[in-house]
Write a protein that holds these residues in place. Structure first.
Motif, PDB file in Angstrom:
ATOM      1  N   ASP A 158       0.846  -1.124  -0.075  1.00 24.57           N
ATOM      2  CA  ASP A 158      -0.076  -0.045  -0.206  1.00 24.57           C
ATOM      3  C   ASP A 158       0.941   1.276  -0.083  1.00 24.57           C
ATOM      4  N   ARG A 211       4.385   7.457  -7.736  1.00 23.48           N
ATOM      5  CA  ARG A 211       3.208   6.680  -7.194  1.00 23.48           C
ATOM      6  C   ARG A 211       2.748   5.511  -8.147  1.00 23.48           C
ATOM      7  N   ASP A 247      -5.138  -2.611  -3.221  1.00 23.66           N
ATOM      8  CA  ASP A 247      -6.322  -2.098  -3.538  1.00 23.66           C
ATOM      9  C   ASP A 247      -6.394  -2.096  -5.011  1.00 23.66           C
ATOM     10  N   TYR A 304      -6.005   0.268  -7.324  1.00 21.74           N
ATOM     11  CA  TYR A 304      -5.231   1.350  -7.966  1.00 21.74           C
ATOM     12  C   TYR A 304      -4.210   0.888  -9.127  1.00 21.74           C
ATOM     13  N   SER A 305      -4.005   1.816 -10.054  1.00 20.48           N
ATOM     14  CA  SER A 305      -3.785   1.288 -11.400  1.00 20.48           C
ATOM     15  C   SER A 305      -2.155   0.959 -11.460  1.00 20.48           C
TER      16      SER A 305
END
Length: 480
Positions: free
Chosen positions: A235, A265, A285, A287-288
């Motif tokens: 994460d 990121r 999660d 997220y790309s």
């Protein structure tokens, strides 16, 4: 000019409208639709709470209803008949002082008493004695030889002249900063108030950097260990470095957790953290940055999905109906999963239950992907695109359905960022990464952080290898 499909005018009225007026109506209608979309988006942002987003509960407005929890219906506090728990007495061999209190005369007749009680009532008082730092002065003598008149100077013990402070002071400074998030001025004050140690603020920074360099090798071995583990959770959260936007990343396993601060990121950081040759299952999660990972090696966090289902419910209409079913299915799944995790339910039985459950979940996600509400449809499509990664935990032991382990690990960093506003240099970021890796990992292994940091400082002074961060049975596999 073609009439917009959603424009509330009949075709006959549209045909009788002059072309110039049609053009104006179309332009205004497009603007109205855009404004409606922005209003819906803003309303959804205003309605975000910890129930339907990743925002912490502390950010909820006072009007937000409390989470519904299955209470027992009993009043708070100890229940009638509950056996109280007091402090456990230390074994007598661990007690520093024993004071025997004996009556000298009988309270009934006044007679003289003697002897011992075989089972006296025991009461222990724990106290911290006044602490004053020990100061050792090394006087290096230079003497002249009476025979040849040559001068000879005594050799200083190894590492003594490297600093004006001992290894334990070095370790304590980094512990106060990295584990308890005290500012440099607070550390300066505490050292003086608690131990009588006078230290400049700049020296605090210098001691942190000295320890940071000593931690480079064991932290590097910890990163290598994490990369080889069959299950890890990843994460990231916001950070500030040199007043620029940055991110604090973490990769968490059962016994070791590592951290990294980067300006990016993107997926490059994931590869840097986990290695190019990815091993094991990665929980995260949607997220790309994680989209390059093979679905068979991913576990999507169901805590995030649950909040997305709550968002569907909050939008109302058909979205609400779909969201309510998806949320109910998720809660049922978690009920079964908790029973698997805690032991009453066998994994084989859980897998049998999940066959029909996954089919129902897929059906309603498909309905959501065709919902009239654009955001609900987009969410449904995103979930279906990673549908295989929703169920990895069902067939793989050791994989959790949520990414809570990584989120808990980052919580310390979030609080640190809020109190310090980030780091002011690359060196400062390296200290944060390494000390957070040490503190989090040692607490996972129930090891003493101050003792470890002290041993690391001592090893650096004597040119020895720092102690390992790896769990005992894995230390022989440490990679330099």
């Amino acid at each position: 000019m073609e009439k917009p499909a959603t424009l509330p005018l009949t075709d006959a009225d549209w045909q009788q409208t002059p072309i110039t007026v049609q053009a104006l109506i179309v332009a205004l209608w497009d603007e109205v639709q855009q404004l409606r979309s922005e209003v819906v988006s803003l309303r959804e942002q205003v309605q975000q709470t910890s129930h339907n987003s990743s925002r912490p509960p502390s950010s909820d407005p006072p009007s937000t209803p409390a989470r519904k929890r299955g209470g027992s219906g009993r009043s708070a506090g100890g229940q009638p008949g509950h056996k109280g728990r007091g402090r456990t007495l230390l074994p007598i061999e661990q007690v520093d002082h024993v004071i025997a209190l004996k009556p000298s005369t009988c309270t009934s007749c006044g007679g003289i008493l003697a002897g011992d009680d075989a089972h006296p009532q025991r009461h222990q008082v724990t106290e911290v004695p006044p602490v004053r730092a020990q100061v050792t002065e090394y006087q290096v003598h230079t003497l002249r030889c009476p025979h040849c008149q040559g001068l000879s100077q005594a050799d200083a013990p190894e590492g003594v002249f490297d600093s004006a402070f001992g290894p334990r002071v070095h370790a304590l400074v980094s512990l106060l900063s990295g584990a308890y998030r005290l500012s440099k001025r607070q550390i300066q004050t505490l050292l003086w108030d608690g131990f009588g140690v006078e230290m400049a603020v700049g020296t605090v920074s210098h001691l942190e950097q000295t320890l940071s360099q000593a931690l480079a090798q064991p932290v590097g071995a910890a990163v290598a260990y994490v990369r080889r583990q069959p299950v890890k959770n990843v994460d990231e959260t916001g950070w500030r470095q040199q007043r620029r936007r940055a991110w604090l990343w973490t990769a968490v396993t059962t016994w070791v957790s590592v951290f990294a601060i980067r300006y990016s990121r993107g997926s490059k950081v994931v590869r840097d953290l986990l290695g190019e040759d990815l091993e094991g299952v990665i929980g995260s999660d949607r997220y790309s940055a994680y989209s390059f990972l093979p679905l068979k090696q991913r576990q999507i966090c169901w805590a995030h999905l649950r909040r997305d289902f709550q968002k569907m419910i909050d939008r109302g209409g058909a979205s609400k109906d779909i969201g309510q079913v998806l949320l109910a299915l998720t809660d049922q799944m978690f009920t079964w999963w908790h029973r698997v995790r805690d032991g009453p339910l066998k994994r084989s039985s859980f897998q049998t239950y999940m066959v029909d459950h996954k089919a129902r979940m897929y059906l309603y996600l498909s309905m959501g992907s065709h919902c009239a509400h654009a955001k609900t449809a987009r969410t449904g499509q995103e979930m279906l695109s990673v549908e295989e990664a929703l169920w990895t935990f069902v067939g793989h032991a050791g994989v959790e359905p949520t990414n809570n382990a990584a989120e808990r690990a980052l919580r310390h960093g979030v609080l640190w960022r809020k109190s310090s506003f980030g780091t002011h240099s690359e060196a400062g970021s390296r200290f944060v990464e390494r000390v957070m890796t040490v503190v989090t990992t040692l607490r996972q292994q129930n090891r003493n952080v101050l003792n470890y940091l002290t041993q690391t400082c001592q090893a650096a002074r004597t040119g020895q290898m720092a102690p390992s961060l790896l769990p005992v049975e894995k230390r022989r596999h440490s990679i330099d």
